[in-house]
Design a protein around this motif. Sequence first.
Motif, PDB file in Angstrom:
ATOM      1  N   LYS A   1      -3.772  -0.883  -8.447  1.00  0.00           N
ATOM      2  CA  LYS A   1      -2.805   0.164  -8.142  1.00  0.00           C
ATOM      3  C   LYS A   1      -1.529  -0.082  -8.933  1.00  0.00           C
TER       4      LYS A   1
ATOM      5  N   SER B   1       5.165   6.028  -0.517  1.00  0.00           N
ATOM      6  CA  SER B   1       4.083   6.867  -1.033  1.00  0.00           C
ATOM      7  C   SER B   1       3.063   7.122   0.068  1.00  0.00           C
TER       8      SER B   1
ATOM      9  N   SER C   1      -3.520   5.412  -9.201  1.00  0.00           N
ATOM     10  CA  SER C   1      -4.732   4.606  -9.239  1.00  0.00           C
ATOM     11  C   SER C   1      -5.462   4.915 -10.538  1.00  0.00           C
TER      12      SER C   1
ATOM     13  N   ARG D   1      -0.912   7.672   0.434  1.00  0.00           N
ATOM     14  CA  ARG D   1      -2.160   7.532  -0.313  1.00  0.00           C
ATOM     15  C   ARG D   1      -3.143   8.658  -0.020  1.00  0.00           C
ATOM     16  N   TYR D   2      -3.154   9.140   1.203  1.00  0.00           N
ATOM     17  CA  TYR D   2      -4.183  10.084   1.610  1.00  0.00           C
ATOM     18  C   TYR D   2      -3.698  11.534   1.542  1.00  0.00           C
TER      19      TYR D   2
ATOM     20  N   THR E   1       0.819  -1.215   0.000  1.00  0.00           N
ATOM     21  CA  THR E   1       0.000   0.000   0.000  1.00  0.00           C
ATOM     22  C   THR E   1       0.851   1.261   0.000  1.00  0.00           C
ATOM     23  N   ARG E   2       2.116   1.142   0.376  1.00  0.00           N
ATOM     24  CA  ARG E   2       3.024   2.290   0.367  1.00  0.00           C
ATOM     25  C   ARG E   2       3.913   2.315  -0.864  1.00  0.00           C
TER      26      ARG E   2
ATOM     27  N   TYR F   1      -0.382   9.562  -6.167  1.00  0.00           N
ATOM     28  CA  TYR F   1      -0.115   9.674  -4.740  1.00  0.00           C
ATOM     29  C   TYR F   1       1.193  10.446  -4.533  1.00  0.00           C
TER      30      TYR F   1
END
Length: 240
Positions: free
Chosen positions: A64, A85, A57, A87-88, A51-52, A101
């Motif tokens: 991803k 990275s 996206s 994401r938010y 996720t990092r 991101y």
Amino acid sequence: MNAQVGREKTFRPTGGSFSLHPKSNENGLRLINGCSNEYEDKFNVFPTKNTRKATWSPPGRGKKCQIDHIMIDNRHASSILNVRSFRYAHLDIEHHDSDHYAVGAKIRFRVSNIGRIKSTKQKKYDVAKLKNDTVRAHFNAPSEQQLEVRNGEASWQNCQAAMKQAAEECLGYQQPGKKEWFDDECRNAVQKVIDANKKMRTRARSEELRKLQRDKKELLRERKENLTDSVLMISRNCSP
């Protein structure tokens, strides 16, 4: 460019072993070939969660991709400590929301520790030997062959060579050791400042410390000036 760098062992060390994608796409191969083993993709070097690793996206898809990279030359590759990275993190590029991101890196700048070339210390002649009458007379009597006269004036190169030869033969060089002007009085003044610096912490005592420092500097300056004056006096007496 949409370059996806995979985890193939063939492309290391340019591509790391912790990429989000197992294989490189066509643009990823172009990126690796353009580096020519001179740059590294630091995004794929550090182990982290998937996720990092994602940086983009695609619209309307849940997949991803990792298409943003941080490339650095091999010489400064160790300056990057971590890459990931976020994401938010909200990216507003020209007032339009981006589907990429944010990518951040932890960087440490280091100064090169290459040893400097040591300069040769200039040797000094032992001018204290000029106090001896015999040495001074021998030093002031260079041969006429060394001081060649041309058109009524001595050549500077010949004079310089003659003086150097006479100084090396008669005086020699100073041996490394303690400074002649640094006597017991100077040593005591320096020790007083050291002792006062350890004990004094209040403002009143700091003023006394500054007074001791001024006295020490004046004393050392006086000793140096006396030594310089004595050397100049010897030089004037040695002149023909």
